[in-house]
Write an enzyme that holds these catalytic residues in place. Sequence first.
Site, PDB file in Angstrom:
ATOM      1  N   SER A 349       0.831  -1.201   0.000  1.00 16.57           N
ATOM      2  CA  SER A 349       0.000   0.000   0.000  1.00 16.57           C
ATOM      3  C   SER A 349       0.869   1.255   0.000  1.00 16.57           C
ATOM      4  O   SER A 349       1.773   1.400  -0.815  1.00 16.57           O
ATOM      5  CB  SER A 349      -0.971  -0.050   1.184  1.00 16.57           C
ATOM      6  OG  SER A 349      -1.960   0.945   1.060  1.00 16.57           O
ATOM      7  N   ASP A 634      -4.352  -5.022  -3.206  1.00 14.45           N
ATOM      8  CA  ASP A 634      -3.682  -4.615  -1.980  1.00 14.45           C
ATOM      9  C   ASP A 634      -3.759  -5.725  -0.933  1.00 14.45           C
ATOM     10  O   ASP A 634      -4.834  -6.250  -0.642  1.00 14.45           O
ATOM     11  CB  ASP A 634      -4.386  -3.351  -1.468  1.00 14.45           C
ATOM     12  CG  ASP A 634      -3.649  -2.666  -0.328  1.00 14.45           C
ATOM     13  OD1 ASP A 634      -2.942  -3.355   0.419  1.00 14.45           O
ATOM     14  OD2 ASP A 634      -3.812  -1.449  -0.189  1.00 14.45           O
TER      15      ASP A 634
END
Length: 805
Positions: A349, A634
């Site tokens: 991220s 993610d």
Amino acid sequence: MQVEESPCNLLSVRVIGAKNLRQADIISHSDCYISLWLPTASSTRFQTKTVQNSKDPVWNETFHFMVQRKVKNMLELSIYDKDVCSQDDQLFTVRFDVAGLPLNEKVLMSFKLNPEYHEELEVEFQLHNSSSAPETIMTNGVLLSRQICCLNFEVQKKKAKKMKKGLSLMVKGSHEAHQEFDFDSDNCVRPLCQSIFHYAKYKHPILEVKLPKKGLDYVFGPCSHNQEEGSLNVEINSLPNSKKITLAENNKFALHVKTEDCQNNLDVRLGYDLCPQEQDFLRKRKNIVAGALKKVLRLEKDLQEHEIPVVAIVTTGGSTRSLTAFYGSLRGLQKLNLIDCASYLSGLSGTTWTMGNLYKDAYWSRKDLNEQINETKRHVTKSKLDCFSIERLKYYSRQLHQRKQEGQKTSCIDLWGLVIEYLLNDGKDSHKLSDQQQAVNEGQNPLPIYSAINVKKKYSTLDFKEWAEFTPYEVGILKYGVFVRTEDFGSEFFMGRLMKRIPESRICYLQGMWSSILSFNLLYFWNLSHGSEDFWHKWTRDHIVDIDEEPPLPSRPHELKTQLYTPAGPFSSAFRDMLIDRFSVAQYHNFLRGLQLDNSYLENDMFRRWKDTVLDSSSPNQLTQSEEYLILEDTGFFINSSCAPLLRQERKVDVILHLNYNSGSQTEPLEQMCKYCREQGIPFPSFELSDNEKEHLKECYVCKGAESPEAPILLFFPQVNDTFRYYKAPGVKRSPSEMKDGEVDTSSNCTPYSTYSLTFSSEEYDKLVELSEYNILNNEHLILQALRTAVERKIRRNNPSYQAS
């Protein structure tokens, strides 16, 4: 990777009949047929005739397959009710492992579909030797690559004038699948057009040709030609090898084909070991780490190679918050001369944004980080209004169009990647992940590892996710032990061979995928508010049960149990789609495509280490090797930690500095990682705090994993504002006028550091950097203590009589 010659066998399947079948509707008994699917042996779904209005249909039809016994061959027998006005209803599917069949014996089996209502399916199997030559296979014990061939074809145009209809050629299961030649366009004005199909040699490959319906003067003998339909079918393996032949011809065109064996060398790496480049990096990095440890631990003598611990810095994500805080943590580690003690730096991220900036500079860890911190501050604090200006939108459109022209599949995630590019740069960023090799080729910086998860449509993240890692050298999926060069990630592969090279993606597109906030679904928001999706499992999970078979066959090595899959009804399916469909996902060409599961894949220790999806042992035909695209998102949609790649036992990590930048619960990511490792049998320290302790978190916790000697030592740094309120530096108290500088709100509902906040004020940015730096500096003693313990562990393992001073 092992290379061996393995013979194929012939499998005959006689579908006899069924008894007491349920009704698919209330009007009449079902009009049933059986669909047979064995994707490891054929790309065609075979089908019996339909028996009208019968609860006891009899088909008595036989089908033949050539199977490779080294492969996990799961035959799926699906019963359908034929409908004229709507889609056929699937009643159920029997999944049968061919590995359970004896050789050269007929086996009559009755599958008990529903003992309560005496539903049964009768099938006769026979597996016998084949006269075909043994096949060359390459395997890592989990996935294997089979022999592939090339079908070269030429379309020779005999007349210069345009023809109204062209040719359509198809080889199901090949990499190319389908190709067209349009004689009525400018792409076929040359007298000769050439192309190629790549296919697995022993998968019953069929060439299907759609022709102009006018007659042909010549058709090659083994071909099946239907003049009325304008079709031509040929079993490719019936063609002579390495010999050009004329398949069909008339006075307007001729179709020539030639089959050839393809090269056996693979362009993917099948194996769980570290790649040679990473091993070389570690050898170089050890010299730097040894010197750094001697300095910070004040050792009297140099460490021997076997005494040098492997240290990894691990982060959590959190958009601009984690981008900013990570800089502060690194500056603290740099001031303590600890970055040179680390061999790995992993992110997900927002911390991948930090890493992307750092590794543009080949010697970043040897330079003062303030220059990078101040440059990033300029971008974090700038206005974002221009992000969607007309000129910027035109730029996005051009870039996405170019990406599509190059052969990539684009989505909103790619647009998000271009937004990240704007957030972190003044203009276009041409940096690629493979460029970061320059930052590690001398061992001068820790090796960066970026993490993601591969997910699957129609499944929630809890039920299906696979860890993926990205380094400057390789991209791979941990469970399967399959890796490709970073430069080749996104290119098209088939059976481990590179088919079409596509330009490497710029790093902003990868950062969009690594921090794909747009890949959410309804279940994700449910988890945020309730912490578990167990409530929804009856809606989102497949209904699969083990069933009995008669007679019971002797148990054989690697055999899976026979299972019955019952599809959900239309309402349940629609509700499931609503819950788990993701808004947008990043899709990349699947470098596992075409590879097949080794028959013993479930017994492989490396596979079992990461085996945690509902499909791993129930539905091997549905696993990732069958997909055209990887669906990557993610890691935070599962566990907000980049720890998983560091737990590969080949990396032998001794110490983990876990830097937490999570919003909400500061302990949740680590607690989830502990739970996951405990369930998977991966050595990892335990971490448990009482509710009261969670309300008053310390700046650092040390977990040594006494219950698991193989577990790394873990130092956990939650993002808390504890003594920083009163001290501007370790041991230096704030004056009354400086107390406001210690007020940093990282946890309340009104925090300026929300995950969705992309802009901070200059003061907010500086405070978060300083807080993160302080928490590292203030716990220097715990870090050094952990490093010293790790060194002593390494020495003790090689010298049991060693006594620490």
